[in-house]
Design a protein around this motif. Structure first.
Motif, mmCIF file in Angstrom:
data_model
loop_
_atom_site.group_PDB
_atom_site.id
_atom_site.type_symbol
_atom_site.label_atom_id
_atom_site.label_comp_id
_atom_site.label_asym_id
_atom_site.label_seq_id
_atom_site.Cartn_x
_atom_site.Cartn_y
_atom_site.Cartn_z
ATOM 1 N N THR A 121 0.826 -1.207 0.000
ATOM 2 C CA THR A 121 0.000 0.000 0.000
ATOM 3 C C THR A 121 0.859 1.255 0.000
ATOM 4 O OG1 THR A 121 -1.709 -1.181 1.225
ATOM 5 C CG2 THR A 121 -1.827 1.219 1.231
ATOM 6 N N LEU A 122 1.849 1.278 0.869
ATOM 7 C CA LEU A 122 2.711 2.461 0.943
ATOM 8 C C LEU A 122 3.494 2.656 -0.348
ATOM 9 C CD1 LEU A 122 4.104 2.217 4.588
ATOM 10 C CD2 LEU A 122 2.373 3.769 3.704
ATOM 11 N N THR A 123 3.992 1.562 -0.889
ATOM 12 C CA THR A 123 4.776 1.660 -2.123
ATOM 13 C C THR A 123 3.925 2.154 -3.283
ATOM 14 O OG1 THR A 123 6.137 -0.175 -1.345
ATOM 15 C CG2 THR A 123 6.285 0.381 -3.674
ATOM 16 N N LEU A 124 2.730 1.575 -3.412
ATOM 17 C CA LEU A 124 1.834 2.008 -4.491
ATOM 18 C C LEU A 124 1.428 3.464 -4.311
ATOM 19 C CD1 LEU A 124 -0.558 -1.002 -5.154
ATOM 20 C CD2 LEU A 124 1.121 -0.009 -6.696
ATOM 21 N N ALA A 125 1.170 3.841 -3.071
ATOM 22 C CA ALA A 125 0.769 5.224 -2.815
ATOM 23 C C ALA A 125 1.874 6.184 -3.219
ATOM 24 C CB ALA A 125 0.416 5.402 -1.339
ATOM 25 N N LYS A 126 3.090 5.815 -2.876
ATOM 26 C CA LYS A 126 4.227 6.663 -3.251
ATOM 27 C C LYS A 126 4.319 6.786 -4.775
ATOM 28 C CE LYS A 126 8.174 5.244 -4.149
ATOM 29 N NZ LYS A 126 9.455 4.495 -4.163
ATOM 30 N N ASN A 127 4.196 5.654 -5.451
ATOM 31 C CA ASN A 127 4.271 5.685 -6.912
ATOM 32 C C ASN A 127 3.120 6.487 -7.520
ATOM 33 O OD1 ASN A 127 6.555 4.130 -6.791
ATOM 34 N ND2 ASN A 127 5.494 2.199 -7.164
ATOM 35 N N TYR A 128 1.962 6.344 -6.908
ATOM 36 C CA TYR A 128 0.790 7.057 -7.401
ATOM 37 C C TYR A 128 0.989 8.569 -7.278
ATOM 38 C CZ TYR A 128 -4.191 8.112 -8.013
ATOM 39 O OH TYR A 128 -5.398 8.588 -8.460
ATOM 40 N N ILE A 129 1.505 8.969 -6.135
ATOM 41 C CA ILE A 129 1.772 10.396 -5.915
ATOM 42 C C ILE A 129 2.779 10.907 -6.937
ATOM 43 C CG2 ILE A 129 2.844 12.039 -4.333
ATOM 44 C CD1 ILE A 129 1.604 10.352 -2.037
ATOM 45 N N LYS A 130 3.810 10.110 -7.180
ATOM 46 C CA LYS A 130 4.818 10.519 -8.162
ATOM 47 C C LYS A 130 4.197 10.671 -9.543
ATOM 48 C CE LYS A 130 9.339 9.144 -6.486
ATOM 49 N NZ LYS A 130 10.567 8.426 -6.855
ATOM 50 N N ALA A 131 3.336 9.691 -9.879
ATOM 51 C CA ALA A 131 2.702 9.736 -11.197
ATOM 52 C C ALA A 131 1.815 10.969 -11.319
ATOM 53 C CB ALA A 131 1.896 8.464 -11.417
ATOM 54 N N LEU A 132 1.025 11.222 -10.291
ATOM 55 C CA LEU A 132 0.138 12.394 -10.321
ATOM 56 C C LEU A 132 0.956 13.681 -10.413
ATOM 57 C CD1 LEU A 132 -2.607 11.518 -7.684
ATOM 58 C CD2 LEU A 132 -2.763 11.428 -10.170
ATOM 59 N N THR A 133 2.045 13.694 -9.664
ATOM 60 C CA THR A 133 2.898 14.884 -9.688
ATOM 61 C C THR A 133 3.416 15.153 -11.086
ATOM 62 O OG1 THR A 133 3.590 14.487 -7.408
ATOM 63 C CG2 THR A 133 4.982 15.923 -8.720
ATOM 64 N N SER A 134 3.864 14.089 -11.744
ATOM 65 C CA SER A 134 4.417 14.317 -13.078
ATOM 66 C C SER A 134 3.332 14.741 -14.056
ATOM 67 C CB SER A 134 5.162 13.071 -13.568
ATOM 68 O OG SER A 134 4.253 12.045 -13.834
ATOM 69 N N ILE A 135 2.120 14.213 -13.850
ATOM 70 C CA ILE A 135 1.011 14.623 -14.718
ATOM 71 C C ILE A 135 0.722 16.113 -14.535
ATOM 72 C CG2 ILE A 135 -1.492 14.438 -15.026
ATOM 73 C CD1 ILE A 135 -1.161 11.414 -14.469
ATOM 74 N N ILE A 136 0.672 16.529 -13.287
ATOM 75 C CA ILE A 136 0.395 17.941 -13.007
ATOM 76 C C ILE A 136 1.496 18.824 -13.575
ATOM 77 C CG2 ILE A 136 0.152 19.647 -11.166
ATOM 78 C CD1 ILE A 136 -1.174 17.450 -9.484
ATOM 79 N N LEU A 137 2.717 18.346 -13.424
ATOM 80 C CA LEU A 137 3.829 19.138 -13.959
ATOM 81 C C LEU A 137 3.761 19.226 -15.475
ATOM 82 C CD1 LEU A 137 6.752 17.939 -11.674
ATOM 83 C CD2 LEU A 137 5.620 20.166 -11.683
#
Length: 188
Positions: A121-137
Motif C-alpha cells: 500500500t505504501l509503495t503504491l501510494a508513493k508511486n501514485y503520488i509521483k505519477a500524479l505529480t508528473s502529470i500535473i507538472l
DNA sequence: TAGGCCATCTGGTCCT
DNA sequence: AGGACCAGATGGCCTA
C-alpha cells in the motif's frame, strides 16, 4: 477476513497475569534501581526481554534508560494500568489500520482477491503520488521556461504551492483549486 | 514446512 | 503524571 488466533495470545504471561515466582512488587523498595530490571529480567519465550533490546542509538533524554516508577502502586494497580495501555495501543493500531484501508481505497491498483499488504500500500501510494505529480507538472508545462523539463525542483515548487494553499484555504479550498486547475488544463 | 504478514503485548521515550 | 508513539518480541494464520 481471515481469522487470527487472538484468543490464544492470552496464554502469554502478562502484567495482568503475573507469574507467582516473579513478584513485581518486590522492586518497589525506595531507592532500589529499576535499571536492573531492564538489564536482567529477560526470560526467553516470555514477556521479559529487557536486555535483548539495546536502546543505544535511540532517543535518550540525557538520563539514559530509566523506567518510570510508580512507587506506591500495587501489583493490581499496575496490572490495571497495563491493561488500559494495551487497550489504548489496540485502539491506536486499529486507527492506523483504518487509515491504511482508506489509503488502499484511494489508490488505483489491479484488483485481486488478495488485499494489499501495508508495505504494498505504501509503495503504491508513493508511486501514485509521483505519477500524479508528473502529470500535473506536464499540465503546467506551459508555465515553465521554454525547453525546461519538469524536474525535482519544479516538483518541490508544486509541493510548496500545495502546502501554501493547504495552509491558506484548508482542504476544501485546495480541492476547489485543484478542480479549477483541472478544468483549465482541459480547456487548453 | 518455511517465510510473509499480521495482531497483540510490552516497556522505553517523548510530549503535553 | 499520564497518554501517545515507537519498535522489539511473540505466536497465529496463510500460502507457495
Amino acid at each position: 477476513m481471515k481469522s487470527k488466533g487472538k484468543a490464544a495470545k492470552q496464554s502469554r504471561p502478562t502484567w495482568s497475569d503475573p507469574e507467582p515466582e516473579l513478584e513485581p512488587d518486590t522492586e518497589a523498595e525506595p531507592g532500589s534501581s529499576e535499571q536492573e530490571d531492564s538489564e536482567a529480567s529477560v526470560r526467553i519465550g516470555c514477556s521479559w526481554r529487557g536486555s535483548l533490546r539495546s536502546r543505544e542509538g535511540k532517543r535518550q533524554g540525557g538520563g539514559g534508560t530509566r523506567r518510570r516508577r510508580h512507587r506506591s502502586s500495587t501489583t493490581k494497580e499496575r496490572s490495571i494500568r497495563r491493561l488500559e495501555s494495551n487497550e489504548r495501543e489496540r485502539q491506536r493500531m486499529h486507527k492506523l489500520n483504518n487509515a491504511f484501508q482508506a489509503l488502499r481505497e484511494a489508490i488505483p491498483h489491479v484488483k485481486t482477491d488478495k488485499k494489499l499488504s501495508k508495505i504494498e500500500t505504501l509503495t503504491l501510494a508513493k508511486n501514485y503520488i509521483k505519477a500524479l505529480t508528473s502529470i500535473i507538472l506536464d499540465m503546467s508545462g506551459a508555465c515553465l521556461p521554454a525547453g525546461e523539463v519538469p524536474s525535482e525542483a519544479s516538483a518541490a515548487k508544486l509541493l510548496q504551492c500545495y502546502q501554501k494553499h493547504l495552509e491558506e484555504e484548508g482542504e476544501e479550498g485546495l480541492t476547489q483549486y485543484l478542480t479549477h486547475m483541472h478544468s483549465l488544463s482541459q480547456h487548453s
